[in-house]
Design a protein around this motif. Structure first.
Motif, PDB file in Angstrom:
ATOM      1  N   VAL A  37       1.068  -1.124  -0.169  1.00 44.54           N
ATOM      2  CA  VAL A  37       0.088   0.191   0.149  1.00 44.54           C
ATOM      3  C   VAL A  37       0.710   1.435   0.194  1.00 44.54           C
ATOM      4  O   VAL A  37       0.618   2.022  -0.251  1.00 44.54           O
ATOM      5  CB  VAL A  37      -1.604  -0.021   1.439  1.00 44.54           C
ATOM      6  N   PHE A  41       1.245   3.651  -3.015  1.00 43.86           N
ATOM      7  CA  PHE A  41       0.767   5.403  -2.764  1.00 43.86           C
ATOM      8  C   PHE A  41       1.804   6.299  -2.858  1.00 43.86           C
ATOM      9  O   PHE A  41       1.858   7.399  -3.717  1.00 43.86           O
ATOM     10  CB  PHE A  41       0.774   5.741  -1.148  1.00 43.86           C
ATOM     11  N   LYS A  42       2.850   5.908  -3.078  1.00 47.27           N
ATOM     12  CA  LYS A  42       4.503   6.929  -3.172  1.00 47.27           C
ATOM     13  C   LYS A  42       4.523   6.178  -5.321  1.00 47.27           C
ATOM     14  O   LYS A  42       4.464   7.774  -5.477  1.00 47.27           O
ATOM     15  CB  LYS A  42       5.453   5.587  -3.027  1.00 47.27           C
TER      16      LYS A  42
END
Length: 72
Positions: A37, A41-42
């Protein structure tokens, strides 16, 4: 392994063994999910920032080449 599990009740196979596995490997599974996750996200933030940079550069260069600064 199949012979070992054949004589056991259904709840041992479908409830007992998965619960034991989650207790033992739960922190490993949680850390792997957290890692995935966080990485997603990055990547999403990277794509948004690169897209914004490309948009700004195209906007500045297109208004600069036409000589009309009022659009910016």
């Amino acid at each position: 392994m199949e012979k070992l599990l054949r004589g056991l009740p259904w709840w041992v196979k479908w409830i007992g063994i998965p619960v034991i596995a989650l207790v033992i490997f739960g922190s490993l599974v949680a850390s792997l999910i957290s890692l995935v996750v966080g990485l997603l996200f990055k990547v999403l933030v990277f794509v948004i920032l690169v897209g914004a940079l490309v948009f700004v550069v195209k906007r500045v260069t297109s208004s600069g080449s036409s000589g009309n600064k009022r659009d910016w």
